[in-house]
Design an enzyme around this catalytic site. Structure first.
Site, mmCIF file in Angstrom:
data_model
loop_
_atom_site.group_PDB
_atom_site.id
_atom_site.type_symbol
_atom_site.label_atom_id
_atom_site.label_comp_id
_atom_site.label_asym_id
_atom_site.label_seq_id
_atom_site.Cartn_x
_atom_site.Cartn_y
_atom_site.Cartn_z
ATOM 1 N N HIS A 178 7.328 43.116 24.712
ATOM 2 C CA HIS A 178 6.697 44.335 24.185
ATOM 3 C C HIS A 178 5.307 43.943 23.691
ATOM 4 O O HIS A 178 5.179 43.165 22.743
ATOM 5 C CB HIS A 178 7.519 44.931 23.035
ATOM 6 N N SER A 179 4.286 44.497 24.336
ATOM 7 C CA SER A 179 2.949 43.937 24.140
ATOM 8 C C SER A 179 2.394 44.073 22.728
ATOM 9 O O SER A 179 1.616 43.236 22.288
ATOM 10 C CB SER A 179 1.995 44.563 25.153
ATOM 11 N N ARG A 180 2.783 45.147 22.009
ATOM 12 C CA ARG A 180 2.166 45.331 20.688
ATOM 13 C C ARG A 180 2.754 44.419 19.613
ATOM 14 O O ARG A 180 2.260 44.401 18.486
ATOM 15 C CB ARG A 180 2.314 46.783 20.248
ATOM 16 N N GLU A 181 3.782 43.661 19.954
ATOM 17 C CA GLU A 181 4.438 42.814 18.951
ATOM 18 C C GLU A 181 3.705 41.470 18.877
ATOM 19 O O GLU A 181 4.219 40.412 19.231
ATOM 20 C CB GLU A 181 5.934 42.704 19.304
ATOM 21 N N ARG A 236 3.274 49.456 24.105
ATOM 22 C CA ARG A 236 4.534 48.707 24.120
ATOM 23 C C ARG A 236 5.003 48.332 25.531
ATOM 24 O O ARG A 236 5.541 47.251 25.748
ATOM 25 C CB ARG A 236 5.592 49.614 23.453
ATOM 26 N N ASN A 254 12.275 46.287 28.089
ATOM 27 C CA ASN A 254 13.557 45.919 27.465
ATOM 28 C C ASN A 254 14.619 47.000 27.706
ATOM 29 O O ASN A 254 15.608 47.097 26.981
ATOM 30 C CB ASN A 254 13.370 45.664 25.970
ATOM 31 N N ARG A 255 14.400 47.824 28.741
ATOM 32 C CA ARG A 255 15.403 48.799 29.193
ATOM 33 C C ARG A 255 15.569 48.735 30.699
ATOM 34 O O ARG A 255 16.282 49.540 31.268
ATOM 35 C CB ARG A 255 14.973 50.241 28.816
ATOM 36 N N HIS A 306 11.192 39.383 19.871
ATOM 37 C CA HIS A 306 10.534 40.661 19.558
ATOM 38 C C HIS A 306 10.140 40.674 18.085
ATOM 39 O O HIS A 306 10.447 39.776 17.334
ATOM 40 C CB HIS A 306 11.512 41.823 19.773
ATOM 41 N N SER A 307 9.498 41.769 17.681
ATOM 42 C CA SER A 307 9.344 42.062 16.264
ATOM 43 C C SER A 307 9.447 43.579 16.148
ATOM 44 O O SER A 307 9.264 44.280 17.147
ATOM 45 C CB SER A 307 8.003 41.565 15.732
ATOM 46 N N TYR A 308 9.684 44.237 15.018
ATOM 47 C CA TYR A 308 9.890 43.639 13.726
ATOM 48 C C TYR A 308 11.230 44.110 13.186
ATOM 49 O O TYR A 308 11.823 45.011 13.785
ATOM 50 C CB TYR A 308 8.762 44.089 12.762
ATOM 51 N N TYR A 358 20.620 49.099 17.001
ATOM 52 C CA TYR A 358 21.035 50.362 17.613
ATOM 53 C C TYR A 358 21.451 50.133 19.053
ATOM 54 O O TYR A 358 21.216 49.064 19.607
ATOM 55 C CB TYR A 358 19.929 51.429 17.547
ATOM 56 N N GLU A 380 14.209 39.722 16.161
ATOM 57 C CA GLU A 380 13.192 40.674 15.705
ATOM 58 C C GLU A 380 12.524 39.957 14.531
ATOM 59 O O GLU A 380 13.138 39.783 13.472
ATOM 60 C CB GLU A 380 13.834 41.981 15.215
HETATM 61 O O1 0X9 Z 1 14.077 48.784 21.010
HETATM 62 C C1 0X9 Z 1 13.985 47.591 21.310
HETATM 63 O O2 0X9 Z 1 13.780 47.219 22.461
HETATM 64 C C2 0X9 Z 1 14.130 46.528 20.223
HETATM 65 N N1 0X9 Z 1 13.273 46.833 19.113
HETATM 66 S S1 0X9 Z 1 11.649 46.711 19.280
HETATM 67 O O3 0X9 Z 1 11.005 47.258 18.107
HETATM 68 N N2 0X9 Z 1 11.261 45.193 19.368
HETATM 69 O O4 0X9 Z 1 11.269 47.384 20.477
HETATM 70 C C3 0X9 Z 1 15.552 46.511 19.751
HETATM 71 C C4 0X9 Z 1 16.565 46.363 20.812
HETATM 72 C C5 0X9 Z 1 17.365 45.155 20.577
HETATM 73 N N3 0X9 Z 1 17.113 44.204 21.542
HETATM 74 C C6 0X9 Z 1 16.176 43.249 21.386
HETATM 75 N N4 0X9 Z 1 15.634 42.976 20.243
HETATM 76 N N5 0X9 Z 1 15.873 42.579 22.453
HETATM 77 ZN ZN ZN Z 2 10.270 44.684 21.062
#
Ligand code: 0X9
Ligand code: ZN
Length: 419
Positions: A178-181, A236, A254-255, A306-308, A358, A380
């Site tokens: 995720h680029s903004r992290e 992102r 990440n989806r 990732h963050s945060y 989540y 995170e």
């Molecule tokens: O939504 C996401 O992809 C993650 N949060 S973020 O703010 N970094 O985008 C949470 C999903 C859980 N999975 C991972 N952290 N990889």
């Molecule tokens: Zn992320």
């Protein structure tokens, strides 16, 4: 004259960097299911242009939302009218970005070696790419660069390989999907230097590297990252335009993995921040890692950073069914977060993705775990919302240092528990 004005406005829209004057980040605390539903309704109001850093999911979790200046009044009125509690976390987003930019300009030098590289500041894509080349040039015996593919905009997907012998099993770490992290790419850069500094000095890392290769992809989403520097700090996703809704750009990387792809906790709407893409692996940035993991065949740990929120998470995100190694993953996570905490007392929560943060479908480590990589984790990093994605640069090194302790715990466990 009118034409000229229009042209100028168009040029500004296309070429200028987005600014965030007067924008605020609010932390909303919903007290029950009704308030969560109201917040979900609020998030559907497209004209408000809200950017939910933490979405409304459940009343136990805070909701963080980045509100453009033009929507502040409406959002505050909505929250007030519905008696929904909130605090202002960031008073003026642009103020933080100005600080960040000032630091970057100050250190926008061309370091002659990775010893001169300023680890306490954020850097852009070309600076990180030259860091990678320098590190390789300085440590030819230990480090090499492999290009595992190209981004949508044809940028190289560079992976650092730390290796002391042939045919070893591997450990993978990626940052910046995720680029903004930004604190993740910055931490990744620090990890790379740490590995070369500690090899042959730190006995635990030396033992790991005498038996395993480490692969580190620092800028996993280079198109997004370049965009965060040039156009929109809050970007992102990837940067591939949708073939039909061409004004909706990018897929949430990440989806986009083939694990519960398209399920709950991902979106089919191309403009959404969690758009899963037209099909699994549609993003070349994701596909490149998929191909690498499959062709390598011997990755034993996979950590995606990732963050945060300060969390250490393990599979699954797409299903409530516990992973078959749940107990071991849980015990190791506990050990890793306590190692992390031992440095600066930073507290992490840990658990499976679905139970701790989540439901998220099509996520990286669910796929890697299903491929048989038992030690699949995702972090995170800092913080818990004070600055969110805009972590001040003076926290880069402490964040990297403490995270390294957790990474070492995971890598050491992997080394001692071959499978
Ligand atoms: O939504 C996401 O992809 C993650 N949060 S973020 O703010 N970094 O985008 C949470 C999903 C859980 N999975 C991972 N952290 N990889
Ligand atoms: Zn992320």
């Amino acid at each position: 004259m009118k034409g000229l004005l229009l042209l100028t406005a168009l040029c500004v829209a296309v070429f200028a960097k987005k600014t965030f004057e007067g924008n605020q980040v609010l932390r909303i605390t919903a007290k029950d299911e009704t308030q969560i539903s109201l917040l979900k309704e609020l998030s559907e109001q497209k004209h408000l242009e809200l950017d939910f850093w933490r979405e409304p999911i459940h009343e136990s979790l805070p909701v963080d939302v980045h509100v453009p200046f033009h929507s502040l009044q409406d959002v505050r009125a909505f929250l007030g009218n519905n008696q929904i509690q909130y605090d202002v976390m960031i008073m003026d987003v642009q103020d933080l970005l100005d600080d960040e930019e000032r630091d970057m300009v100050k250190y926008h030098s061309s370091p002659k070696s990775t010893d001169d590289f300023v680890y306490t500041a954020y850097h852009n894509l070309s600076e990180i790419y030259s860091f990678i080349n320098m590190l390789v040039a300085e440590n030819r015996k230990l480090v090499s660069k492999i290009v595992i593919g190209r981004s949508n905009k044809k940028r190289p997907l560079n992976v650092l390989k730390f290796s002391t012998g042939a045919n070893r099993p591997g450990i993978w770490i990626d940052t910046g999907i995720h680029s903004r992290e930004w604190d993740t790419q910055a931490s990744g850069t620090w990890f790379a230097k740490k590995i070369v500094k500690d090899y042959k000095r730190d006995p635990v890392l030396t033992d790991i590297l005498n038996n395993y290769d480490i692969f580190l992809e620092i800028v996993t989403n280079p198109d997004g990252f370049a965009y965060t520097h040039k156009k929109n700090r809050m970007w992102r996703k990837t940067r591939k335009p949708h073939h039909f809704f061409f004004w909706c750009v990018g897929v949430d990387p990440n989806r986009n993995w083939d694990a519960g792809f398209g399920g709950a906790g991902s979106s089919g709407k191309p403009c959404s921040e969690t758009y899963h893409g037209p099909r699994a692996n549609s993003e070349s940035e994701v596909k490149a890692i998929v191909d690498f993991v499959k062709s390598h065949g011997k990755l034993k740990a996979f950590v995606s950073i990732h963050s945060y929120s300060q969390m250490l998470l393990y599979p699954y995100g797409y299903t409530r069914t516990p992973a078959k190694d749940n107990d071991e993953l849980n015990k190791l996570a506990k050990k890793a977060v306590s190692a992390l905490q031992s440095l600066y007392n930073t507290q992490y929560r840990f658990g499976s993705i679905i139970n701790t943060i989540y439901q998220a479908s099509g996520g990286t480590i669910d796929w890697t775990y299903n491929q048989g990589i038992k030690y699949s984790y995702t972090f995170e990093l800092r913080d818990t919302g004070t600055y969110g994605f805009l972590l001040p640069a003076n926290q880069i090194v402490p964040t990297a240092e403490e995270t390294w302790r957790a990474l070492m715990t995971i890598m050491e466990h992997t080394r001692k528990n071959p499978y």
